[in-house]
Design a protein around this motif. Structure first.
Motif, mmCIF file in Angstrom:
data_model
loop_
_atom_site.group_PDB
_atom_site.id
_atom_site.type_symbol
_atom_site.label_atom_id
_atom_site.label_comp_id
_atom_site.label_asym_id
_atom_site.label_seq_id
_atom_site.Cartn_x
_atom_site.Cartn_y
_atom_site.Cartn_z
ATOM 1 N N VAL A 199 0.835 -1.208 0.000
ATOM 2 C CA VAL A 199 0.000 0.000 0.000
ATOM 3 C C VAL A 199 0.863 1.248 0.000
ATOM 4 C CG1 VAL A 199 -1.645 1.323 1.379
ATOM 5 C CG2 VAL A 199 -1.993 -1.129 1.032
ATOM 6 N N ARG A 200 1.929 1.245 0.799
ATOM 7 C CA ARG A 200 2.826 2.413 0.837
ATOM 8 C C ARG A 200 3.482 2.635 -0.526
ATOM 9 N NH1 ARG A 200 4.270 0.308 5.870
ATOM 10 N NH2 ARG A 200 6.141 -0.632 4.982
ATOM 11 N N ARG A 201 3.886 1.563 -1.184
ATOM 12 C CA ARG A 201 4.505 1.716 -2.504
ATOM 13 C C ARG A 201 3.510 2.279 -3.510
ATOM 14 N NH1 ARG A 201 8.002 -3.920 -3.218
ATOM 15 N NH2 ARG A 201 9.680 -3.381 -1.743
ATOM 16 N N GLN A 202 2.281 1.823 -3.467
ATOM 17 C CA GLN A 202 1.270 2.349 -4.385
ATOM 18 C C GLN A 202 0.992 3.824 -4.116
ATOM 19 O OE1 GLN A 202 -1.988 -0.337 -3.755
ATOM 20 N NE2 GLN A 202 -1.224 -1.857 -5.221
ATOM 21 N N LYS A 203 0.920 4.203 -2.847
ATOM 22 C CA LYS A 203 0.709 5.612 -2.523
ATOM 23 C C LYS A 203 1.875 6.466 -2.991
ATOM 24 C CE LYS A 203 -2.295 5.012 1.512
ATOM 25 N NZ LYS A 203 -2.426 5.225 2.984
ATOM 26 N N GLU A 204 3.085 5.964 -2.824
ATOM 27 C CA GLU A 204 4.247 6.717 -3.266
ATOM 28 C C GLU A 204 4.253 6.863 -4.787
ATOM 29 O OE1 GLU A 204 7.511 8.998 -3.329
ATOM 30 O OE2 GLU A 204 6.331 8.412 -1.571
ATOM 31 N N ALA A 205 3.835 5.808 -5.495
ATOM 32 C CA ALA A 205 3.777 5.897 -6.955
ATOM 33 C C ALA A 205 2.742 6.932 -7.395
ATOM 34 C CB ALA A 205 3.444 4.531 -7.543
ATOM 35 N N ARG A 206 1.596 6.985 -6.712
ATOM 36 C CA ARG A 206 0.585 7.985 -7.055
ATOM 37 C C ARG A 206 1.074 9.390 -6.748
ATOM 38 N NH1 ARG A 206 -3.132 3.931 -5.100
ATOM 39 N NH2 ARG A 206 -3.098 4.869 -3.023
ATOM 40 N N ARG A 207 1.763 9.542 -5.622
ATOM 41 C CA ARG A 207 2.313 10.876 -5.309
ATOM 42 C C ARG A 207 3.345 11.302 -6.340
ATOM 43 N NH1 ARG A 207 1.915 9.156 0.264
ATOM 44 N NH2 ARG A 207 4.036 8.339 0.179
ATOM 45 N N GLN A 208 4.162 10.360 -6.814
ATOM 46 C CA GLN A 208 5.158 10.682 -7.825
ATOM 47 C C GLN A 208 4.501 11.117 -9.124
ATOM 48 O OE1 GLN A 208 8.347 10.932 -7.425
ATOM 49 N NE2 GLN A 208 8.822 11.360 -9.577
ATOM 50 N N LYS A 209 3.404 10.449 -9.487
ATOM 51 C CA LYS A 209 2.687 10.854 -10.699
ATOM 52 C C LYS A 209 2.096 12.247 -10.559
ATOM 53 C CE LYS A 209 1.473 6.259 -12.424
ATOM 54 N NZ LYS A 209 0.356 5.325 -12.740
ATOM 55 N N ARG A 210 1.562 12.549 -9.367
ATOM 56 C CA ARG A 210 1.000 13.888 -9.159
ATOM 57 C C ARG A 210 2.086 14.952 -9.223
ATOM 58 N NH1 ARG A 210 -2.476 11.176 -5.346
ATOM 59 N NH2 ARG A 210 -1.033 11.700 -3.655
ATOM 60 N N ARG A 211 3.267 14.635 -8.683
ATOM 61 C CA ARG A 211 4.371 15.603 -8.757
ATOM 62 C C ARG A 211 4.794 15.833 -10.202
ATOM 63 N NH1 ARG A 211 6.197 12.980 -3.848
ATOM 64 N NH2 ARG A 211 7.469 11.547 -5.083
ATOM 65 N N GLU A 212 4.861 14.778 -10.989
ATOM 66 C CA GLU A 212 5.249 14.929 -12.392
ATOM 67 C C GLU A 212 4.188 15.712 -13.162
ATOM 68 O OE1 GLU A 212 5.826 11.003 -13.786
ATOM 69 O OE2 GLU A 212 7.754 10.704 -12.736
ATOM 70 N N ALA A 213 2.912 15.473 -12.841
ATOM 71 C CA ALA A 213 1.846 16.212 -13.529
ATOM 72 C C ALA A 213 1.876 17.686 -13.157
ATOM 73 C CB ALA A 213 0.490 15.605 -13.177
ATOM 74 N N ALA A 214 2.204 18.001 -11.905
ATOM 75 C CA ALA A 214 2.263 19.402 -11.494
ATOM 76 C C ALA A 214 3.465 20.116 -12.095
ATOM 77 C CB ALA A 214 2.309 19.493 -9.968
ATOM 78 N N ALA A 215 4.500 19.368 -12.478
ATOM 79 C CA ALA A 215 5.701 19.999 -13.030
ATOM 80 C C ALA A 215 5.470 20.538 -14.435
ATOM 81 C CB ALA A 215 6.861 19.005 -13.030
ATOM 82 N N GLY A 216 4.528 19.990 -15.182
ATOM 83 C CA GLY A 216 4.299 20.459 -16.545
ATOM 84 C C GLY A 216 3.379 19.514 -17.281
ATOM 85 N N PRO A 217 2.974 19.902 -18.524
ATOM 86 C CA PRO A 217 2.083 19.026 -19.292
ATOM 87 C C PRO A 217 2.782 17.740 -19.686
ATOM 88 C CG PRO A 217 2.874 20.837 -20.641
ATOM 89 C CD PRO A 217 3.325 21.125 -19.239
ATOM 90 N N VAL A 218 2.011 16.693 -19.716
ATOM 91 C CA VAL A 218 2.529 15.379 -20.078
ATOM 92 C C VAL A 218 2.070 15.050 -21.491
ATOM 93 C CG1 VAL A 218 2.542 12.925 -19.495
ATOM 94 C CG2 VAL A 218 2.483 14.645 -17.676
#
Length: 261
Positions: A199-218
């Motif tokens: 569960v922690r790994r999945q949450k970290e993966a989702r947080r990483q995706k949100r950080r990448e999305a906030a950095a710029g358009p994908v």
């Protein structure tokens, strides 16, 4: 005097039986009556106070429990068990003093260093007070003394995980599972640890995706990129293809010519 002693013994024995049967209200009534005796022997007085304290602790009446434990400690100040009970009563109160509870825990461990229950509770108190290393040291020692106690092992694994030491927690649980392969409690601890880790790994993966999305358009892979500026766009000059006519049924006619077999 002998009649009084016999009465005291009978009342104390009755109080023990009532406490063991879970009839706490009757036990408290009888033990309080016994505590009011003026000529109560020291051993009977000590046991009476401790039994009253245990009942009040079970019912979360910590102030009354502390009062009876204080009386019991006057009879036996070098009792590790009494100091441990006092520490738990002090810590459990809403207005409890962690420093006072820690003093009683330390005194209990000075008198009996190999008490797993005291080591666990003192370790958890240290963790709550921010003394991580001291708390983990106590919990590790408790597991060494009680390797077959799943509750103790689980508390150490939880504390290690909370401290960011998941690999050590994993090693502790694997060792416990190896020592107790037929005990389902350790298997549940291992499965719960693995589930929480996933569960922690999945949450970290989702947080990483949100950080990448906030950095710029994908740029999604199935979106056709736009032509760069100055690059001529090539268009095919082919015209429209005619629509083919519908196919009619085909009739096959057998030949009358016979062929040699």
């Amino acid at each position: 005097m002998s009649r009084t002693l016999n009465l005291i013994d009978r009342l104390l024995a009755r109080g023990r039986d009532l406490q063991q049967l879970g009839r706490d209200r009757e036990a408290v009534r009888l033990l309080r009556r016994l505590a009011g005796f003026r000529e109560l022997p020291a051993e009977a007085a000590e046991e009476t106070q401790v039994r009253l304290a245990e009942i009040y602790l079970r019912h979360r009446r910590y102030h009354q429990a502390r009062r009876h434990l204080t009386a019991a400690l006057r009879h036996r100040p070098a009792s590790a068990r009494y100091h441990y009970l006092m520490a738990t009563a002090v810590e459990a109160e809403d207005t409890g003093d962690p420093r006072r509870a820690a003093r009683h825990y330390r005194r209990a461990l000075q008198l009996e260093p190999d008490r797993p229950d005291c080591l666990v509770d003192y370790g958890l108190l240290n963790l709550r007070e921010g003394r991580t290393e001291a708390g983990l040291t106590c919990l590790r020692r408790a597991v060494e003394l009680a390797p077959g106690d799943a509750e103790v092992v689980g508390k150490l694994a939880t504390a290690l995980t909370a401290a960011g030491r998941s690999e050590e927690a994993r090693a502790v649980l694997r060792a416990a599972l190896f020592r107790n392969p037929r005990d389902g409690r350790f298997r549940r601890l291992w499965d719960e640890f693995q589930f929480r880790r996933l569960v922690r790994r999945q949450k970290e993966a989702r947080r990483q995706k949100r950080r990448e999305a906030a950095a710029g358009p994908v740029l999604l892979p199935f979106v056709r990129p736009a032509f760069p500026a100055g690059c001529p766009r090539i268009l095919r000059p082919d015209g429209l293809a005619p629509v083919p006519a519908p196919h009619g049924p085909r009739l096959f006619q057998l030949s009358d010519q016979r062929h040699a077999q």
